[in-house]
Design a protein around this motif. Structure first.
Motif, mmCIF file in Angstrom:
data_model
loop_
_atom_site.group_PDB
_atom_site.id
_atom_site.type_symbol
_atom_site.label_atom_id
_atom_site.label_comp_id
_atom_site.label_asym_id
_atom_site.label_seq_id
_atom_site.Cartn_x
_atom_site.Cartn_y
_atom_site.Cartn_z
ATOM 1 N N ARG A 116 0.930 -1.100 0.081
ATOM 2 C CA ARG A 116 -0.039 -0.263 -0.074
ATOM 3 C C ARG A 116 0.732 1.304 0.045
ATOM 4 O O ARG A 116 1.561 1.518 1.090
ATOM 5 C CB ARG A 116 -0.961 -0.015 1.355
ATOM 6 N N THR A 142 -8.234 5.244 -13.451
ATOM 7 C CA THR A 142 -9.031 4.443 -12.831
ATOM 8 C C THR A 142 -10.101 4.342 -13.765
ATOM 9 O O THR A 142 -10.881 3.361 -13.923
ATOM 10 C CB THR A 142 -9.574 4.454 -11.343
ATOM 11 N N VAL A 186 -16.476 4.750 -7.897
ATOM 12 C CA VAL A 186 -15.660 4.243 -6.920
ATOM 13 C C VAL A 186 -16.393 3.722 -5.639
ATOM 14 O O VAL A 186 -17.109 4.238 -4.936
ATOM 15 C CB VAL A 186 -14.505 5.254 -6.339
ATOM 16 N N LEU A 196 -6.977 -4.411 -0.564
ATOM 17 C CA LEU A 196 -7.291 -5.541 -1.575
ATOM 18 C C LEU A 196 -7.463 -6.789 -1.083
ATOM 19 O O LEU A 196 -8.250 -7.758 -1.615
ATOM 20 C CB LEU A 196 -6.496 -5.369 -2.943
ATOM 21 N N GLY A 239 -4.125 -7.400 -8.660
ATOM 22 C CA GLY A 239 -4.721 -6.370 -9.150
ATOM 23 C C GLY A 239 -4.165 -4.986 -8.516
ATOM 24 O O GLY A 239 -3.484 -5.380 -7.649
ATOM 25 N N TRP A 240 -4.818 -4.063 -8.802
ATOM 26 C CA TRP A 240 -4.543 -2.770 -8.377
ATOM 27 C C TRP A 240 -5.773 -1.685 -8.216
ATOM 28 O O TRP A 240 -6.580 -1.821 -8.772
ATOM 29 C CB TRP A 240 -3.341 -2.225 -8.900
ATOM 30 N N SER A 241 -5.673 -0.795 -7.212
ATOM 31 C CA SER A 241 -6.534 0.015 -7.074
ATOM 32 C C SER A 241 -5.918 1.625 -6.718
ATOM 33 O O SER A 241 -4.762 1.470 -5.907
ATOM 34 C CB SER A 241 -7.586 -0.062 -5.890
ATOM 35 N N ARG A 271 -7.061 5.309 -5.241
ATOM 36 C CA ARG A 271 -8.211 6.180 -4.857
ATOM 37 C C ARG A 271 -7.945 7.279 -3.834
ATOM 38 O O ARG A 271 -6.943 7.059 -3.094
ATOM 39 C CB ARG A 271 -9.290 5.339 -4.082
ATOM 40 N N ASP A 331 -2.978 0.717 -3.710
ATOM 41 C CA ASP A 331 -3.097 -0.717 -3.185
ATOM 42 C C ASP A 331 -2.654 -1.753 -4.596
ATOM 43 O O ASP A 331 -3.271 -1.600 -5.603
ATOM 44 C CB ASP A 331 -4.333 -1.305 -2.935
#
Length: 236
Positions: free
Chosen positions: A41, A77, A82, A92, A100-102, A104, A124
């Motif tokens: 993170r 994104t 979201v 995650l 995967g990834w995010s 925000r 993340d």
């Protein structure tokens, strides 16, 4: 049902037991072969331009900088909504994502309203190997810098007035995440045995119900036959 009755039912429906044991063993092997995942993170802090009146960019808080961070995240994104979670520190891995990834902007608001109070993005990343996570991390950090620079270039912002982004060094650590294999195996065994016994008991109850219904029909038939014979003798 007594223990011996249950044992007889298990022997009677042995194909169900064998199929359940195979499925349980397959699940156990999958748990043993699972090597876990790697996760990180990363916090990307957006800094306002420094000036004589604001020499410390880390202490300068601005809604414009927060808005810029949100726009950068949206450009990476996409326009989709979201998801909002009850706690802003949801990861995650906690959501069950294994690759995967995010990206925000943390939302500390409640159910009915949003509150973006910090000028940082949370990145993340989850992957099967350390190398995969690090490669994706470097790629996404470069994309954040590129989008931030492109946004300001499109609007002709001078270099001295530009917002910058910096990844917090202590948040770039990649950690291995894995569960306890003995506990997972024990739970898998318990669930497998429970499912097998449940299936056996359901089938056994259906069998007993059918036998009871058939026995009832036979008793009613035997009781009705003499009655018809008596009526025939009376008519004669």
């Amino acid at each position: 049902m007594t223990f011996w009755g249950l044992l007889r039912a298990v022997l009677r429906y042995w194909p169900i037991v064998v199929a359940g044991a195979v499925c349980t063993a397959a699940a156990g092997l999958a748990i043993l072969s699972d090597e876990g995942v790697y996760s990180t993170r990363t916090e990307i802090v957006f800094l306002a331009p420094t000036s004589p009146s604001n020499p410390n960019a880390l202490r300068t808080q601005s809604e414009d900088v927060i808005d810029m961070a949100g726009v950068v995240a949206k450009r990476l994104t996409g326009p989709g909504e979201v998801p909002k979670f009850a706690a802003p520190d949801v990861t995650l891995v906690g959501l069950g994502v294994r690759d995967g990834w995010s990206l925000r902007l943390p939302d500390t608001g409640g159910q009915w309203s949003s509150n973006f109070a910090t000028q940082r993005l949370v990145l993340d990343i989850v992957g099967p190997t350390t190398e995969a996570v690090r490669e994706r991390q470097d790629e996404l950090l470069d994309r954040v810098q590129g989008e931030l620079s492109a946004l300001q270039s499109e609007r002709g912002v001078a270099d001295v007035n530009r917002i910058t982004a910096l990844a917090a060094p202590e948040t770039t650590v990649i950690a291995h995440v894995g569960g306890s294999r003995p506990r997972a195996l024990a739970m898998t065994l318990a669930l497998g045995v429970g499912a097998i016994l449940t299936g056996v008991l359901v089938l056994e109850r259906r069998r007993l119900r059918r036998e009871f219904e058939q026995g009832s029909l036979l008793r009613h038939g035997e009781a009705a036959a003499p009655a018809r014979s008596d009526r025939q003798r009376v008519r004669r």
